[in-house]
Design a protein around this motif. Structure first.
Motif, PDB file in Angstrom:
ATOM      1  N   ILE A 110       0.848  -1.197   0.066  1.00 49.15           N
ATOM      2  CA  ILE A 110       0.150  -0.183  -0.027  1.00 49.15           C
ATOM      3  C   ILE A 110       0.957   1.399   0.006  1.00 49.15           C
ATOM      4  CG2 ILE A 110      -1.743   1.013   1.379  1.00 49.15           C
ATOM      5  CD1 ILE A 110      -2.741  -1.310  -0.168  1.00 49.15           C
ATOM      6  N   ARG A 111       2.101   0.977   1.049  1.00 51.42           N
ATOM      7  CA  ARG A 111       2.829   2.505   0.903  1.00 51.42           C
ATOM      8  C   ARG A 111       3.484   2.675  -0.571  1.00 51.42           C
ATOM      9  NH1 ARG A 111       4.192   0.659   6.047  1.00 51.42           N
ATOM     10  NH2 ARG A 111       5.951  -0.490   5.026  1.00 51.42           N
ATOM     11  N   GLU A 112       3.840   1.660  -1.023  1.00 52.34           N
ATOM     12  CA  GLU A 112       4.568   1.582  -2.328  1.00 52.34           C
ATOM     13  C   GLU A 112       3.529   2.018  -3.282  1.00 52.34           C
ATOM     14  OE1 GLU A 112       6.917  -1.829  -2.568  1.00 52.34           O
ATOM     15  OE2 GLU A 112       8.485  -1.130  -1.431  1.00 52.34           O
ATOM     16  N   ALA A 113       2.495   1.615  -3.176  1.00 50.67           N
ATOM     17  CA  ALA A 113       1.225   2.067  -4.353  1.00 50.67           C
ATOM     18  C   ALA A 113       1.028   3.603  -4.145  1.00 50.67           C
ATOM     19  CB  ALA A 113       0.114   1.191  -4.116  1.00 50.67           C
ATOM     20  N   LEU A 114       1.074   4.050  -2.891  1.00 47.88           N
ATOM     21  CA  LEU A 114       0.868   5.540  -3.072  1.00 47.88           C
ATOM     22  C   LEU A 114       2.090   6.017  -3.455  1.00 47.88           C
ATOM     23  CD1 LEU A 114      -0.473   5.598   0.733  1.00 47.88           C
ATOM     24  CD2 LEU A 114      -1.791   6.171  -1.392  1.00 47.88           C
ATOM     25  N   THR A 115       3.374   5.683  -3.449  1.00 50.92           N
ATOM     26  CA  THR A 115       4.361   6.327  -4.099  1.00 50.92           C
ATOM     27  C   THR A 115       4.233   6.410  -5.478  1.00 50.92           C
ATOM     28  OG1 THR A 115       5.711   5.739  -1.999  1.00 50.92           O
ATOM     29  CG2 THR A 115       6.706   6.605  -4.235  1.00 50.92           C
ATOM     30  N   ILE A 116       3.690   5.200  -5.906  1.00 51.74           N
ATOM     31  CA  ILE A 116       3.588   5.286  -7.532  1.00 51.74           C
ATOM     32  C   ILE A 116       2.614   6.131  -8.006  1.00 51.74           C
ATOM     33  CG2 ILE A 116       3.020   3.728  -9.329  1.00 51.74           C
ATOM     34  CD1 ILE A 116       4.065   1.314  -7.641  1.00 51.74           C
ATOM     35  N   ARG A 117       1.465   6.325  -7.194  1.00 51.96           N
ATOM     36  CA  ARG A 117       0.617   7.039  -7.556  1.00 51.96           C
ATOM     37  C   ARG A 117       1.049   8.654  -7.433  1.00 51.96           C
ATOM     38  NH1 ARG A 117      -4.084   6.776 -10.369  1.00 51.96           N
ATOM     39  NH2 ARG A 117      -2.803   8.501 -11.223  1.00 51.96           N
ATOM     40  N   ARG A 118       1.660   8.994  -6.572  1.00 45.20           N
ATOM     41  CA  ARG A 118       2.357  10.295  -6.307  1.00 45.20           C
ATOM     42  C   ARG A 118       2.991  10.638  -7.542  1.00 45.20           C
ATOM     43  NH1 ARG A 118       2.475   9.378  -0.864  1.00 45.20           N
ATOM     44  NH2 ARG A 118       4.580   8.702  -0.992  1.00 45.20           N
ATOM     45  N   ASN A 119       4.182   9.682  -7.989  1.00 47.06           N
ATOM     46  CA  ASN A 119       4.981   9.749  -8.832  1.00 47.06           C
ATOM     47  C   ASN A 119       4.329   9.989 -10.278  1.00 47.06           C
ATOM     48  OD1 ASN A 119       7.027   9.378  -7.138  1.00 47.06           O
ATOM     49  ND2 ASN A 119       7.454   7.431  -7.727  1.00 47.06           N
ATOM     50  N   LEU A 120       3.230   9.213 -10.564  1.00 49.69           N
ATOM     51  CA  LEU A 120       2.447   9.567 -11.948  1.00 49.69           C
ATOM     52  C   LEU A 120       1.768  10.902 -11.808  1.00 49.69           C
ATOM     53  CD1 LEU A 120       0.623   5.970 -12.101  1.00 49.69           C
ATOM     54  CD2 LEU A 120       2.215   6.929 -13.610  1.00 49.69           C
ATOM     55  N   ASP A 121       1.110  11.236 -10.803  1.00 43.53           N
ATOM     56  CA  ASP A 121       0.356  12.590 -10.841  1.00 43.53           C
ATOM     57  C   ASP A 121       1.274  13.643 -10.862  1.00 43.53           C
ATOM     58  OD1 ASP A 121      -1.830  11.198 -10.317  1.00 43.53           O
ATOM     59  OD2 ASP A 121      -2.058  11.306  -8.054  1.00 43.53           O
ATOM     60  N   ARG A 122       2.589  13.467 -10.399  1.00 40.40           N
ATOM     61  CA  ARG A 122       3.381  14.793 -10.607  1.00 40.40           C
ATOM     62  C   ARG A 122       4.550  14.418 -11.778  1.00 40.40           C
ATOM     63  NH1 ARG A 122       5.802  13.846  -4.212  1.00 40.40           N
ATOM     64  NH2 ARG A 122       3.936  14.760  -3.269  1.00 40.40           N
ATOM     65  N   GLY A 123       4.302  13.493 -12.519  1.00 37.50           N
ATOM     66  CA  GLY A 123       5.074  13.622 -13.750  1.00 37.50           C
ATOM     67  C   GLY A 123       6.499  13.045 -13.782  1.00 37.50           C
ATOM     68  N   LEU A 124       6.714  12.370 -12.639  1.00 39.74           N
ATOM     69  CA  LEU A 124       8.119  12.003 -12.427  1.00 39.74           C
ATOM     70  C   LEU A 124       8.684  10.826 -13.467  1.00 39.74           C
ATOM     71  CD1 LEU A 124       8.223  12.182  -8.360  1.00 39.74           C
ATOM     72  CD2 LEU A 124       8.802  13.963 -10.150  1.00 39.74           C
ATOM     73  N   TYR A 125       7.774  10.200 -13.967  1.00 38.92           N
ATOM     74  CA  TYR A 125       8.212   9.130 -14.805  1.00 38.92           C
ATOM     75  C   TYR A 125       8.530   9.797 -16.517  1.00 38.92           C
ATOM     76  CZ  TYR A 125       6.688   6.194 -11.343  1.00 38.92           C
ATOM     77  OH  TYR A 125       6.507   5.248 -10.333  1.00 38.92           O
ATOM     78  N   GLY A 126       8.454  11.114 -16.665  1.00 35.95           N
ATOM     79  CA  GLY A 126       8.655  11.699 -17.748  1.00 35.95           C
ATOM     80  C   GLY A 126       7.248  11.513 -18.784  1.00 35.95           C
ATOM     81  N   SER A 127       7.482  11.728 -20.116  1.00 34.84           N
ATOM     82  CA  SER A 127       6.336  11.689 -21.013  1.00 34.84           C
ATOM     83  C   SER A 127       5.692  10.075 -20.794  1.00 34.84           C
ATOM     84  CB  SER A 127       6.935  11.981 -22.210  1.00 34.84           C
ATOM     85  OG  SER A 127       5.575  11.840 -23.116  1.00 34.84           O
ATOM     86  N   THR A 128       4.276  10.244 -20.301  1.00 30.02           N
ATOM     87  CA  THR A 128       3.543   8.985 -20.255  1.00 30.02           C
ATOM     88  C   THR A 128       2.447   8.843 -21.129  1.00 30.02           C
ATOM     89  OG1 THR A 128       2.343   9.959 -18.219  1.00 30.02           O
ATOM     90  CG2 THR A 128       4.359   8.390 -17.895  1.00 30.02           C
TER      91      THR A 128
END
Length: 251
Positions: free
Chosen positions: A233-251
């Protein structure tokens, strides 16, 4: 999406096996995989990533490689987590198709053609082994693991990966292009790494197909349904935040 192929030393298939303190389970798995793959008309490699093991994992793989062809050993120190080990293996692999394969071999090698079929026909770039999709045959799965898996999946479907019944099964196949694209962007080293990969795949438009497979529970599984649920759950929240902040670059 386009799937660029590696240009040198390409083989048809790579199996990536993350290993941490697996001296007891690895050799039977390597022997079963070799027996199956050597009887099929394809070139292959079995790539074991030793994730900083403290037992004799490295030594048993080296001994196995002396008598079993096409075994490749990659070592990383110190222990970094299953996600880091799979990422290292996927990026080091030479296969046109790259399969994540758990060391306990809870999915029989005979299920491999079924898992690879959607990629072979071109209907998918990622094929996910599933314990819950149509055609699945699960043996000896304890009730607590079913509850843990279903609870995790409900959360994950809502937050990250809709319409996937089983995100946690340890057998997933990727075209080389999908593997390089997704694992090249991945950041999660722990249990939820495959959630990150699937969430990125959804965002980037890769075709994903879930395949019901035969699966047998390993009584020596290291999954703790109480502590690991909260890690996921903690890591899923991190992934969700990363996606919302655009930290993976262009998606």
């Amino acid at each position: 999406m386009s799937n660029p192929e590696p240009s040198v030393d390409v083989v048809d298939l790579t199996l990536v096996i993350p290993a941490f303190n697996e001296e007891l389970r690895l050799v039977p798995t390597l022997e079963r995989l070799h027996a199956h793959l050597s009887a099929r008309p394809m070139s292959y490699e079995i790539l074991v990533v030793d994730d900083g093991s403290r037992d004799k994992t490295r030594e048993v793989v080296e001994a196995a490689a002396a008598r079993i062809p096409n075994i490749v050993l990659v070592c990383q120190q110190p222990n970094q987590g299953k996600g880091a080990a799979v990422r290292r293996g996927m990026l080091a692999a030479r296969g046109r198709i790259r399969v994540m394969w758990d060391a306990d071999c809870s999915m029989p090698p005979e299920e491999l053609p079924r898992l690879l079929a959607p990629i072979g026909t071109g209907s998918a770039e990622i094929a996910i082994g599933s314990r819950y999709a149509e055609g699945a045959k699960t043996v000896k799965q304890p009730r607590y693991r079913v509850i843990w898996s279903r609870l995790c999946n409900k959360v994950i479907q809502r937050w990250l990966v809709p319409r996937v019944l089983d995100t946690q099964c340890g057998f997933k196949a990727f075209t080389s292009g999908a593997a390089l694209n997704l694992f090249g962007s991945a950041t999660i080293d722990g249990w939820a790494f495959d959630l990150e990969i699937l969430a990125l795949a959804r965002r980037r438009g890769f075709a994903i197909e879930e395949v019901g497979v035969a699966w047998k529970d390993d009584g020596n599984s290291r999954v703790n349904p109480f502590t690991d649920f909260w890690k996921v759950i903690r890591e899923a929240l991190t992934i969700r935040r990363n996606l919302d902040r655009g930290l993976y670059g262009s998606t």
